[in-house]
Scaffold this motif. Sequence first.
Motif, mmCIF file in Angstrom:
data_model
loop_
_atom_site.group_PDB
_atom_site.id
_atom_site.type_symbol
_atom_site.label_atom_id
_atom_site.label_comp_id
_atom_site.label_asym_id
_atom_site.label_seq_id
_atom_site.Cartn_x
_atom_site.Cartn_y
_atom_site.Cartn_z
ATOM 1 N N LEU A 101 -23.123 -1.734 53.736
ATOM 2 C CA LEU A 101 -22.652 -2.516 54.873
ATOM 3 C C LEU A 101 -21.615 -1.726 55.667
ATOM 4 O O LEU A 101 -21.696 -1.642 56.897
ATOM 5 C CB LEU A 101 -22.065 -3.833 54.385
ATOM 6 C CG LEU A 101 -21.693 -4.861 55.434
ATOM 7 C CD1 LEU A 101 -22.922 -5.326 56.199
ATOM 8 C CD2 LEU A 101 -21.010 -6.051 54.784
ATOM 9 N N ALA A 102 -20.666 -1.131 54.964
ATOM 10 C CA ALA A 102 -19.637 -0.331 55.634
ATOM 11 C C ALA A 102 -20.271 0.827 56.396
ATOM 12 O O ALA A 102 -19.879 1.124 57.532
ATOM 13 C CB ALA A 102 -18.618 0.182 54.622
ATOM 14 N N SER A 103 -21.260 1.450 55.801
ATOM 15 C CA SER A 103 -21.954 2.548 56.472
ATOM 16 C C SER A 103 -22.667 2.066 57.730
ATOM 17 O O SER A 103 -22.622 2.715 58.774
ATOM 18 C CB SER A 103 -22.956 3.177 55.508
ATOM 19 O OG SER A 103 -23.712 4.176 56.148
ATOM 20 N N GLY A 104 -23.299 0.925 57.634
ATOM 21 C CA GLY A 104 -23.999 0.372 58.792
ATOM 22 C C GLY A 104 -23.068 -0.044 59.915
ATOM 23 O O GLY A 104 -23.467 -0.084 61.074
ATOM 24 N N PHE A 105 -21.823 -0.343 59.579
ATOM 25 C CA PHE A 105 -20.839 -0.775 60.570
ATOM 26 C C PHE A 105 -20.002 0.372 61.131
ATOM 27 O O PHE A 105 -19.105 0.140 61.932
ATOM 28 C CB PHE A 105 -19.880 -1.802 59.956
ATOM 29 C CG PHE A 105 -20.465 -3.178 59.793
ATOM 30 C CD1 PHE A 105 -21.468 -3.645 60.607
ATOM 31 C CD2 PHE A 105 -19.978 -4.015 58.799
ATOM 32 C CE1 PHE A 105 -21.994 -4.914 60.452
ATOM 33 C CE2 PHE A 105 -20.487 -5.292 58.627
ATOM 34 C CZ PHE A 105 -21.500 -5.735 59.464
ATOM 35 N N GLU A 106 -20.279 1.611 60.723
ATOM 36 C CA GLU A 106 -19.439 2.739 61.140
ATOM 37 C C GLU A 106 -19.301 2.870 62.646
ATOM 38 O O GLU A 106 -18.258 3.237 63.149
ATOM 39 C CB GLU A 106 -19.966 4.047 60.546
ATOM 40 C CG GLU A 106 -19.605 4.212 59.093
ATOM 41 C CD GLU A 106 -20.145 5.499 58.496
ATOM 42 O OE1 GLU A 106 -20.760 6.306 59.235
ATOM 43 O OE2 GLU A 106 -19.959 5.697 57.289
ATOM 44 N N GLY A 112 -15.643 -2.726 61.225
ATOM 45 C CA GLY A 112 -16.488 -2.781 60.038
ATOM 46 C C GLY A 112 -15.743 -3.207 58.791
ATOM 47 O O GLY A 112 -16.251 -3.968 57.969
ATOM 48 N N ALA A 113 -14.516 -2.736 58.632
ATOM 49 C CA ALA A 113 -13.713 -3.110 57.462
ATOM 50 C C ALA A 113 -13.456 -4.615 57.450
ATOM 51 O O ALA A 113 -13.485 -5.244 56.391
ATOM 52 C CB ALA A 113 -12.399 -2.332 57.457
ATOM 53 N N TYR A 114 -13.211 -5.192 58.631
ATOM 54 C CA TYR A 114 -12.995 -6.637 58.704
ATOM 55 C C TYR A 114 -14.227 -7.387 58.206
ATOM 56 O O TYR A 114 -14.121 -8.322 57.418
ATOM 57 C CB TYR A 114 -12.664 -7.079 60.140
ATOM 58 C CG TYR A 114 -12.610 -8.582 60.263
ATOM 59 C CD1 TYR A 114 -11.438 -9.274 59.979
ATOM 60 C CD2 TYR A 114 -13.743 -9.321 60.605
ATOM 61 C CE1 TYR A 114 -11.395 -10.652 60.043
ATOM 62 C CE2 TYR A 114 -13.707 -10.704 60.670
ATOM 63 C CZ TYR A 114 -12.529 -11.363 60.392
ATOM 64 O OH TYR A 114 -12.494 -12.738 60.438
ATOM 65 N N TRP A 115 -15.404 -6.978 58.660
ATOM 66 C CA TRP A 115 -16.625 -7.698 58.285
ATOM 67 C C TRP A 115 -16.968 -7.495 56.819
ATOM 68 O O TRP A 115 -17.540 -8.379 56.175
ATOM 69 C CB TRP A 115 -17.782 -7.331 59.220
ATOM 70 C CG TRP A 115 -17.467 -7.840 60.596
ATOM 71 C CD1 TRP A 115 -17.127 -7.109 61.687
ATOM 72 C CD2 TRP A 115 -17.391 -9.213 60.995
ATOM 73 N NE1 TRP A 115 -16.846 -7.935 62.748
ATOM 74 C CE2 TRP A 115 -17.008 -9.238 62.355
ATOM 75 C CE3 TRP A 115 -17.600 -10.429 60.353
ATOM 76 C CZ2 TRP A 115 -16.838 -10.425 63.068
ATOM 77 C CZ3 TRP A 115 -17.437 -11.607 61.073
ATOM 78 C CH2 TRP A 115 -17.065 -11.595 62.411
ATOM 79 N N CYS A 116 -16.576 -6.364 56.242
ATOM 80 C CA CYS A 116 -16.730 -6.179 54.794
ATOM 81 C C CYS A 116 -15.788 -7.126 54.052
ATOM 82 O O CYS A 116 -16.175 -7.729 53.049
ATOM 83 C CB CYS A 116 -16.465 -4.727 54.403
ATOM 84 S SG CYS A 116 -17.805 -3.603 54.873
#
Length: 98
Positions: free
Chosen positions: A9-14, A41-45
């Motif tokens: 997920l974090a990778s996809g949000f980069e 991305g960190a927020y959504w993780c």
Amino acid sequence: QMDPLLPGLASGFEGLVPRRAGIPFYSTVTGEVSDGTGLDGAYWCRNLREPVRFDRALNRLLDEGHGVFVEISAHPVLSMPLTDGSADRGGIVVGSLA
């Protein structure tokens, strides 16, 4: 159970570049109002992994004078928590598919 999903997920949000929101964003992660710029991305993780603090966001909305809530959803699962959480303060809740 969510931890194994976080790296992908974090990778996809980069490439996610948040920007300032046109309306206030009440976060169920922090219970605070966000201007949108921190919704990276960190927020959504965090949103996936940390406890949902719907109560904090709802109380903040009520404290700021909001009292009418429309749940826009095919399955209005939040109508009951919204009703329960806002009824003693005069909140009104309706579903969009009622």
